[in-house]
Design a protein around this motif. Structure first.
Motif, PDB file in Angstrom:
ATOM      1  N   SER A  40       0.841  -1.190   0.000  1.00 47.36           N
ATOM      2  CA  SER A  40       0.000   0.000   0.000  1.00 47.36           C
ATOM      3  C   SER A  40       0.881   1.246   0.000  1.00 47.36           C
ATOM      4  CB  SER A  40      -0.894  -0.005   1.232  1.00 47.36           C
ATOM      5  OG  SER A  40      -1.530   1.232   1.353  1.00 47.36           O
ATOM      6  N   LEU A  41       0.547   2.194  -0.845  1.00 48.36           N
ATOM      7  CA  LEU A  41       1.385   3.390  -0.955  1.00 48.36           C
ATOM      8  C   LEU A  41       1.063   4.392   0.133  1.00 48.36           C
ATOM      9  CD1 LEU A  41       1.175   3.773  -4.808  1.00 48.36           C
ATOM     10  CD2 LEU A  41       3.066   2.857  -3.478  1.00 48.36           C
ATOM     11  N   THR A  42      -0.180   4.425   0.560  1.00 49.77           N
ATOM     12  CA  THR A  42      -0.586   5.457   1.521  1.00 49.77           C
ATOM     13  C   THR A  42      -0.641   4.945   2.950  1.00 49.77           C
ATOM     14  OG1 THR A  42      -2.815   4.919   0.825  1.00 49.77           O
ATOM     15  CG2 THR A  42      -1.857   6.941  -0.047  1.00 49.77           C
ATOM     16  N   HIS A  43      -1.047   3.695   3.134  1.00 45.42           N
ATOM     17  CA  HIS A  43      -1.189   3.187   4.498  1.00 45.42           C
ATOM     18  C   HIS A  43      -0.415   1.894   4.654  1.00 45.42           C
ATOM     19  CE1 HIS A  43      -4.336   6.130   5.071  1.00 45.42           C
ATOM     20  NE2 HIS A  43      -4.891   5.718   3.952  1.00 45.42           N
ATOM     21  N   THR A  44       0.899   1.976   4.621  1.00 43.86           N
ATOM     22  CA  THR A  44       1.700   0.770   4.783  1.00 43.86           C
ATOM     23  C   THR A  44       1.620   0.300   6.227  1.00 43.86           C
ATOM     24  OG1 THR A  44       3.165   1.906   3.292  1.00 43.86           O
ATOM     25  CG2 THR A  44       3.923  -0.193   4.114  1.00 43.86           C
ATOM     26  N   GLY A  45       1.616  -1.008   6.389  1.00 40.55           N
ATOM     27  CA  GLY A  45       1.710  -1.564   7.737  1.00 40.55           C
ATOM     28  C   GLY A  45       0.409  -1.491   8.504  1.00 40.55           C
ATOM     29  N   LEU A  46       0.534  -1.608   9.828  1.00 37.96           N
ATOM     30  CA  LEU A  46      -0.640  -1.677  10.682  1.00 37.96           C
ATOM     31  C   LEU A  46      -1.443  -0.376  10.634  1.00 37.96           C
ATOM     32  CD1 LEU A  46       1.085  -3.379  13.703  1.00 37.96           C
ATOM     33  CD2 LEU A  46      -0.845  -4.342  12.484  1.00 37.96           C
ATOM     34  N   ALA A  47      -2.747  -0.509  10.599  1.00 37.36           N
ATOM     35  CA  ALA A  47      -3.627   0.654  10.568  1.00 37.36           C
ATOM     36  C   ALA A  47      -3.904   1.120  11.995  1.00 37.36           C
ATOM     37  CB  ALA A  47      -4.931   0.280   9.871  1.00 37.36           C
ATOM     38  N   PRO A  48      -4.353   2.362  12.176  1.00 40.82           N
ATOM     39  CA  PRO A  48      -4.597   2.872  13.531  1.00 40.82           C
ATOM     40  C   PRO A  48      -5.546   2.001  14.361  1.00 40.82           C
ATOM     41  CG  PRO A  48      -4.740   4.654  11.947  1.00 40.82           C
ATOM     42  CD  PRO A  48      -4.535   3.404  11.163  1.00 40.82           C
ATOM     43  N   HIS A  49      -6.594   1.461  13.710  1.00 45.46           N
ATOM     44  CA  HIS A  49      -7.525   0.662  14.514  1.00 45.46           C
ATOM     45  C   HIS A  49      -6.891  -0.648  14.966  1.00 45.46           C
ATOM     46  CE1 HIS A  49      -8.417  -0.496  10.263  1.00 45.46           C
ATOM     47  NE2 HIS A  49      -8.399  -1.699  10.767  1.00 45.46           N
ATOM     48  N   GLU A  50      -5.937  -1.150  14.192  1.00 44.56           N
ATOM     49  CA  GLU A  50      -5.262  -2.384  14.608  1.00 44.56           C
ATOM     50  C   GLU A  50      -4.314  -2.131  15.772  1.00 44.56           C
ATOM     51  OE1 GLU A  50      -5.602  -4.308  10.173  1.00 44.56           O
ATOM     52  OE2 GLU A  50      -3.794  -3.275  10.773  1.00 44.56           O
ATOM     53  N   ILE A  51      -3.618  -1.001  15.716  1.00 42.35           N
ATOM     54  CA  ILE A  51      -2.765  -0.624  16.846  1.00 42.35           C
ATOM     55  C   ILE A  51      -3.624  -0.449  18.097  1.00 42.35           C
ATOM     56  CG2 ILE A  51      -1.186   1.137  17.729  1.00 42.35           C
ATOM     57  CD1 ILE A  51       0.153  -0.064  15.439  1.00 42.35           C
ATOM     58  N   SER A  52      -4.770   0.214  17.931  1.00 45.52           N
ATOM     59  CA  SER A  52      -5.668   0.413  19.068  1.00 45.52           C
ATOM     60  C   SER A  52      -6.115  -0.921  19.636  1.00 45.52           C
ATOM     61  CB  SER A  52      -6.908   1.200  18.642  1.00 45.52           C
ATOM     62  OG  SER A  52      -6.558   2.498  18.292  1.00 45.52           O
ATOM     63  N   PHE A  53      -6.380  -1.865  18.757  1.00 38.63           N
ATOM     64  CA  PHE A  53      -6.822  -3.170  19.227  1.00 38.63           C
ATOM     65  C   PHE A  53      -5.715  -3.855  20.027  1.00 38.63           C
ATOM     66  CE2 PHE A  53      -7.707  -7.681  18.881  1.00 38.63           C
ATOM     67  CZ  PHE A  53      -8.977  -7.691  19.407  1.00 38.63           C
ATOM     68  N   LEU A  54      -4.481  -3.716  19.568  1.00 37.24           N
ATOM     69  CA  LEU A  54      -3.357  -4.297  20.307  1.00 37.24           C
ATOM     70  C   LEU A  54      -3.258  -3.687  21.702  1.00 37.24           C
ATOM     71  CD1 LEU A  54      -0.655  -4.432  17.524  1.00 37.24           C
ATOM     72  CD2 LEU A  54      -1.474  -6.362  18.836  1.00 37.24           C
ATOM     73  N   ARG A  55      -3.472  -2.379  21.771  1.00 37.34           N
ATOM     74  CA  ARG A  55      -3.394  -1.716  23.077  1.00 37.34           C
ATOM     75  C   ARG A  55      -4.529  -2.151  23.984  1.00 37.34           C
ATOM     76  NH1 ARG A  55      -4.004   3.631  21.792  1.00 37.34           N
ATOM     77  NH2 ARG A  55      -4.296   3.947  24.007  1.00 37.34           N
ATOM     78  N   LEU A  56      -5.673  -2.408  23.364  1.00 37.85           N
ATOM     79  CA  LEU A  56      -6.796  -2.908  24.154  1.00 37.85           C
ATOM     80  C   LEU A  56      -6.469  -4.287  24.727  1.00 37.85           C
ATOM     81  CD1 LEU A  56      -9.770  -2.682  25.055  1.00 37.85           C
ATOM     82  CD2 LEU A  56     -10.404  -3.752  22.912  1.00 37.85           C
ATOM     83  N   LEU A  57      -5.856  -5.137  23.893  1.00 43.12           N
ATOM     84  CA  LEU A  57      -5.456  -6.459  24.365  1.00 43.12           C
ATOM     85  C   LEU A  57      -4.484  -6.338  25.529  1.00 43.12           C
ATOM     86  CD1 LEU A  57      -4.779  -8.756  21.294  1.00 43.12           C
ATOM     87  CD2 LEU A  57      -6.506  -9.009  23.042  1.00 43.12           C
ATOM     88  N   GLU A  58      -3.572  -5.402  25.397  1.00 46.31           N
ATOM     89  CA  GLU A  58      -2.589  -5.202  26.457  1.00 46.31           C
ATOM     90  C   GLU A  58      -3.282  -4.773  27.750  1.00 46.31           C
ATOM     91  OE1 GLU A  58       0.118  -1.972  26.007  1.00 46.31           O
ATOM     92  OE2 GLU A  58       1.831  -3.284  26.342  1.00 46.31           O
ATOM     93  N   ALA A  59      -4.363  -4.001  27.590  1.00 42.91           N
ATOM     94  CA  ALA A  59      -5.058  -3.489  28.771  1.00 42.91           C
ATOM     95  C   ALA A  59      -5.815  -4.582  29.512  1.00 42.91           C
ATOM     96  CB  ALA A  59      -6.023  -2.374  28.369  1.00 42.91           C
ATOM     97  N   VAL A  60      -6.361  -5.557  28.799  1.00 43.35           N
ATOM     98  CA  VAL A  60      -7.162  -6.574  29.487  1.00 43.35           C
ATOM     99  C   VAL A  60      -6.379  -7.853  29.776  1.00 43.35           C
ATOM    100  CG1 VAL A  60      -9.365  -5.751  28.595  1.00 43.35           C
ATOM    101  CG2 VAL A  60      -8.121  -7.504  27.342  1.00 43.35           C
ATOM    102  N   THR A  61      -5.103  -7.896  29.391  1.00 40.11           N
ATOM    103  CA  THR A  61      -4.308  -9.079  29.711  1.00 40.11           C
ATOM    104  C   THR A  61      -3.119  -8.666  30.561  1.00 40.11           C
ATOM    105  OG1 THR A  61      -3.025  -8.808  27.691  1.00 40.11           O
ATOM    106  CG2 THR A  61      -4.892 -10.292  27.575  1.00 40.11           C
ATOM    107  N   ASN A  62      -2.483  -9.665  31.125  1.00 41.06           N
ATOM    108  CA  ASN A  62      -1.285  -9.410  31.911  1.00 41.06           C
ATOM    109  C   ASN A  62      -0.136 -10.196  31.285  1.00 41.06           C
ATOM    110  OD1 ASN A  62       0.487  -8.671  33.856  1.00 41.06           O
ATOM    111  ND2 ASN A  62      -0.283 -10.100  35.407  1.00 41.06           N
TER     112      ASN A  62
END
Lengths: 403, 110
Positions: A40-62
């Protein structure tokens, strides 16, 4: 969990990223994603919502770890224990406040549906308040359900698995997608207080007949007459099929976000203006079929069209058949795969089973060590439905040793 | 004679389901392309032409591929086609047996 570390499972592309992360967390298997939007030329790599989802996972797991490659096209995720909103892990007063950034283009259901899948296996109840300028409670053009449909069409399914107490989704402030399609400043709270050792084995073989249709028409920051016009048209389509149609109307003012403009920080602007419709058909045996549609961010769709199209979408979803609709099938099939080591059966429409996400899910589940599905023709009914047999994996809840 | 044909189809699907040499898109195309019902208005004849073209010019459809990889809980519907389908009284009558308002005493033409 104290076993020898397994080699991470290698998966490619961003397809079903959220669901794969959930499977990884549930099974405890580390996972490595490659080729996330590499070209992708404009949005390479992880999208903002995917990063947010990772942070959510981090918040509910240890103990979860994730490493993102320099270009963002690679991701290594090592799952931890699902702790939920336990005190001392970022929760204050039992509530995790989770803020979504303004760049988020997906509806809040993108986060809610996977989070609900983790919740029954959590150590403590899950109580997350989604807030911030990125929360879109309506349906989105990227195909997300509205928060209303999650509440009325996804959450009731958990009761079939014996998970029914203290589950609530509160839509505190509504929002559509803003004009750029990004963000909406809504507010949603998910309370999932029923944790189990293992979900029950289910046999959903009788789709029943649709006996009632319920719905929510919502509008934020626009005239309430839009709701009436949507409801009028939707009823016009559905009334010949069933007499029991009731669509609620919810009118709210548009949420404000603080201005990014530095010169005038006090100026606040409206976001998330628009309207939409969520319809749910319920059958005599508790099968749910949902349809969702909201105004596109650019606007320009009359409410009549929207109401009619949403009703057509509902009819289409009912016509696919099966005991579970396309939108709910991943949730049900995943819970079945995580159940006890017993055969559960689920009747699905042919169209639903042979859809791309479900085939992908079958392969993902197998890759994460679940048993393969058995597929056979349904013997009852003339619809040509298919019965899928799923043997549970018996992983269960690590934090809950006593049944 | 109808049922034997259907039976083989479902077992076909079961075989393809875990066949890693086929991508999920291929499985969908192969299984649905057998004339069961064209997937949302794609005619069968023209589709095979397009397919061959796509194979030949692989690089060209990059943007479409990006789009296809994003998750969509609600598939993309062609609402004009849906409107046509569900304003047809015959289609509505065929769907009526899925509703509680259906008259169960009248036999349905299978």
């Amino acid at each position: 969990m104290a076993t020898t570390p397994q080699a991470p499972l290698r998966l490619s592309t961003q397809k079903a990223l959220a669901h794969r992360l959930i499977l990884s967390t549930l099974t405890g298997r580390p996972v490595r994603f490659e080729q996330i939007r590499p070209s992708s030329l404009t949005h390479t790599g992880l999208a903002p919502h995917e990063i947010s989802f990772l942070r959510l996972l981090e918040a509910v797991t240890n103990g979860s770890q994730f490493i993102i490659g320099l270009t963002g096209t690679e991701l290594l995720y090592k799952p931890g224990l699902i702790t939920g909103s336990a005190p001392g892990s970022g929760a204050s007063g039992g509530v995790i406040r989770y803020e979504l950034p303004a760049e988020c283009t997906r509806g809040v259901s993108y986060f809610l549906i996977p989070l609900c899948l983790l919740a029954p296996f959590s150590k403590a109840p899950i109580n997350v308040l989604f807030t911030g300028p990125g929360v879109i409670t309506s349906a989105t053009p990227s195909g997300d359900l509205s928060a209303d449909s999650v509440r009325t069409a996804i959450l009731p399914l958990y009761a079939q698995f014996g998970i029914s107490n203290n589950i609530e989704l509160r839509i505190l402030r509504r929002s559509n997608a803003s004009t750029s399609g990004r963000g909406g400043a809504g507010e949603v709270q998910l309370i999932f207080g029923h944790q189990v050792r293992l979900p029950k084995t289910v046999h959903m073989l009788n789709p029943g007949r649709v006996k009632k249709i319920r719905g929510v028409a919502y509008c934020t920051g626009v005239s309430a007459s839009n709701n009436a016009r949507m409801i009028e048209e939707a009823r016009g389509v559905l009334n010949p099929m069933t007499g029991d149609t009731y669509i609620f109307s919810d009118v709210s003012s548009a949420p404000y976000v603080t201005s990014i403009d530095k010169s005038n920080p006090n100026r606040r602007r409206k976001t998330g203006v628009g309207f939409g419709l969520s319809l749910v058909a319920e059958s005599s045996t508790g099968s749910l079929y949902s349809a969702d549609l909201a105004t596109p961010p650019a606007g320009g769709v009359p409410p009549e069209d929207l109401g009619r199209q949403c009703a057509y979408q509902l009819l289409e979803s009912i016509s696919f058949g099966g005991a579970v609709s396309l939108a709910a099938a991943p949730t049900v099939l995943t819970l079945m795969a995580m159940g006890s080591e017993d055969v559960g059966r689920l009747r699905l429409g042919k169209y639903v089973l042979s859809s791309e996400p479900i085939i992908g899910l079958a392969r993902d589940l197998k890759a994460f060590g679940a048993n393969g599905w058995g597929v056979r023709e349904s013997t009852t009914g003339l619809d040509g439905d298919v019965v899928v047999s799923v043997v549970g994996r018996g992983v269960g809840n690590v934090g809950r040793k006593i049944a | 004679l109808h049922s034997t044909q259907r039976q083989s189809r479902v077992s076909d699907f079961a075989r393809m389901l875990y066949d890693e040499s086929l991508s999920p898109v291929d499985v969908v195309r192969k299984w649905r392309g057998e004339g069961d019902k064209p997937a949302h208005g794609n005619g069968n004849a023209s589709e095979s032409d397009v397919e061959e073209d796509e194979k030949f010019f692989r690089k060209a459809k990059r943007d479409d591929e990006e789009e296809d990889l994003e998750d969509r809980p609600i598939p993309r519907y062609d609402y004009d086609a849906l409107a046509k389908k569900w304003s047809d009284p015959d289609n509505l009558e065929n769907l009526r047996h899925r509703f509680a308002t259906a008259n169960l005493l009248e036999g349905r033409d299978g």
